[in-house]
Design an enzyme around this catalytic site. Structure first.
Site: not given
Ligand code: NAD
Ligand code: UDP
Length: 313
Positions: A147, A209
């Site tokens: 990641y 924690g």
């Molecule tokens: P999530 O897992 O809910 O959403 C990710 C989405 O991407 C899912 O719907 C999944 O099915 C889709 N996906 C995964 N691999 C795929 C592929 N190869 N092709 C098409 N779709 C694909 O996660 P989230 O929390 O909504 O995160 C969204 C983005 O934000 C991610 O890139 C994540 O790294 C980034 N992010 C999130 C957070 C957080 O705290 N939520 C923090 C830092 C970064």
């Protein structure tokens, strides 16, 4: 009044993606949501499916995509450690091949492109709070590397497409965000603790924690993402987006127990390897370049999230 744009959101059915799609559809844009449903289902976007300015495509971003759009928000990637470690090779491919495909699309169409990068690019940080200028402390061969390094490489690709091909990029480093539409079983700390507390089951505290995180409510984050996309071409990032209020994971557990009036107790589990000990965004750049800062503090945000998870039970 916004001019109507054709906007692609990858990972649009996920936690953050579904909120973003909802907002862009409400603003009247033509939204194409691309997702392979690896960590999500249609449930998060069910209420958008009958809107005529919303289109859903089942597609994996590791394969090329041919659509005509004005803006791309690239969010596709599993974000919870359990999910991204389940198939680590696919996680790296999603970040790296996904970035190459989406940047190629941006280059061909001239679209502006946003990248959902992460505070994980800082690894287990030795500078605290983390400013964008900090290069990070990342294990390249550990369990979290698929990641962290995937996202770092994606940032590299974004900046190289910008320098080499003049692609208009917007890179945000997102810190821990929570709220409705998080998958209840995806293993992230806020959803885990709320589900455990609502069921009066033991709260699983990893380590003692004392590690810290800074939690941003989803509405604040989405606001920041859209504000970054709407800046002029000179603003490319990376820009930290997150809530700088920092808590220990134990404090979070206690707060969740209090707000749910749960009888859960705390049980200690082994701390996963490379789990960062501290994390807090320096949001000076976001304040000065976007005039953005989060408005919803932890207790208020947790109450909204608890209401959502209560309905799921
Ligand atoms: P999530 O897992 O809910 O959403 C990710 C989405 O991407 C899912 O719907 C999944 O099915 C889709 N996906 C995964 N691999 C795929 C592929 N190869 N092709 C098409 N779709 C694909 O996660 P989230 O929390 O909504 O995160 C969204 C983005 O934000 C991610 O890139 C994540 O790294 C980034 N992010 C999130 C957070 C957080 O705290 N939520 C923090 C830092 C970064
Ligand atoms: N965590 C925990 N119990 C859980 C899930 C997570 O104590 O049931 C801890 C985890 O070890 C980490 C923090 O909570 O220190 C945040 O974990 P999460 O997976 O939500 O996000 P990340 O580690 O990617 O910031």
């Amino acid at each position: 009044m916004h001019s109507r744009k054709r906007i692609l959101v990858t990972g649009g059915a996920g936690f953050l993606g579904s909120h973003l799609c909802g907002r862009l559809v409400a603003q009247g844009h033509d939204v194409i949501c691309v997702d392979n449903f690896f960590t999500s289902s249609k449930d998060n976007i069910a209420d958008l499916l009958d809107q005529n300015n919303f289109e859903l495509m089942r597609h994996d971003v590791t394969f090329p995509l041919y659509v005509e759009v004005d803006e791309i928000y690239n969010l596709a990637c599993p974000a919870s450690p359990i999910h991204y470690q389940h198939d680590p090779v696919q996680t790296t491919k999603t970040s790296v091949h996904g970035a190459i495909n989406m940047l190629g699309l941006a280059k061909r169409t001239g679209a502006k492109i946003f990248q959902a990068s992460t505070s994980e690019v800082y690894g287990d940080p030795q500078v605290h709070p983390q400013p964008e200028g900090y290069w990070g402390h990342v294990n390249p061969i550990g369990q979290r590397s698929c990641y962290d390094e995937g996202k770092r490489c994606a940032e590299t690709l974004f900046f190289d497409y910008h320098r080499q091909h003049q692609v208009r990029i917007k890179v945000a480093r997102i810190f821990n965000t929570y709220g409705p539409n998080m998958h209840p079983n995806d293993g992230r700390v806020v959803s885990n603790f709320i589900m455990q507390a609502l069921r009066n089951e033991p709260i699983t505290l990893f380590g003692d924690g004392s590690q810290t995180r800074s939690f941003c409510y989803v509405d604040d984050l989405i606001e920041g993402i859209v504000m970054l996309m709407d800046t002029g071409d000179e603003v490319i990032g990376p820009i930290n987006l997150g809530n700088p209020c920092e808590f220990t994971i134990k404090e979070l557990a206690e707060k969740v127990i209090e707000l749910t009036q749960s009888s859960s107790s705390l049980v200690l589990h082994r701390l996963p390897s490379d789990d960062p000990l501290q994390r807090q965004p320096n949001i000076g750049e976001a304040k000065s370049k976007l005039n953005w800062e989060p408005k919803i503090q932890l207790e208020e945000g947790l109450c909204k999230a608890i209401q959502y998870f209560e309905k799921m039970l």
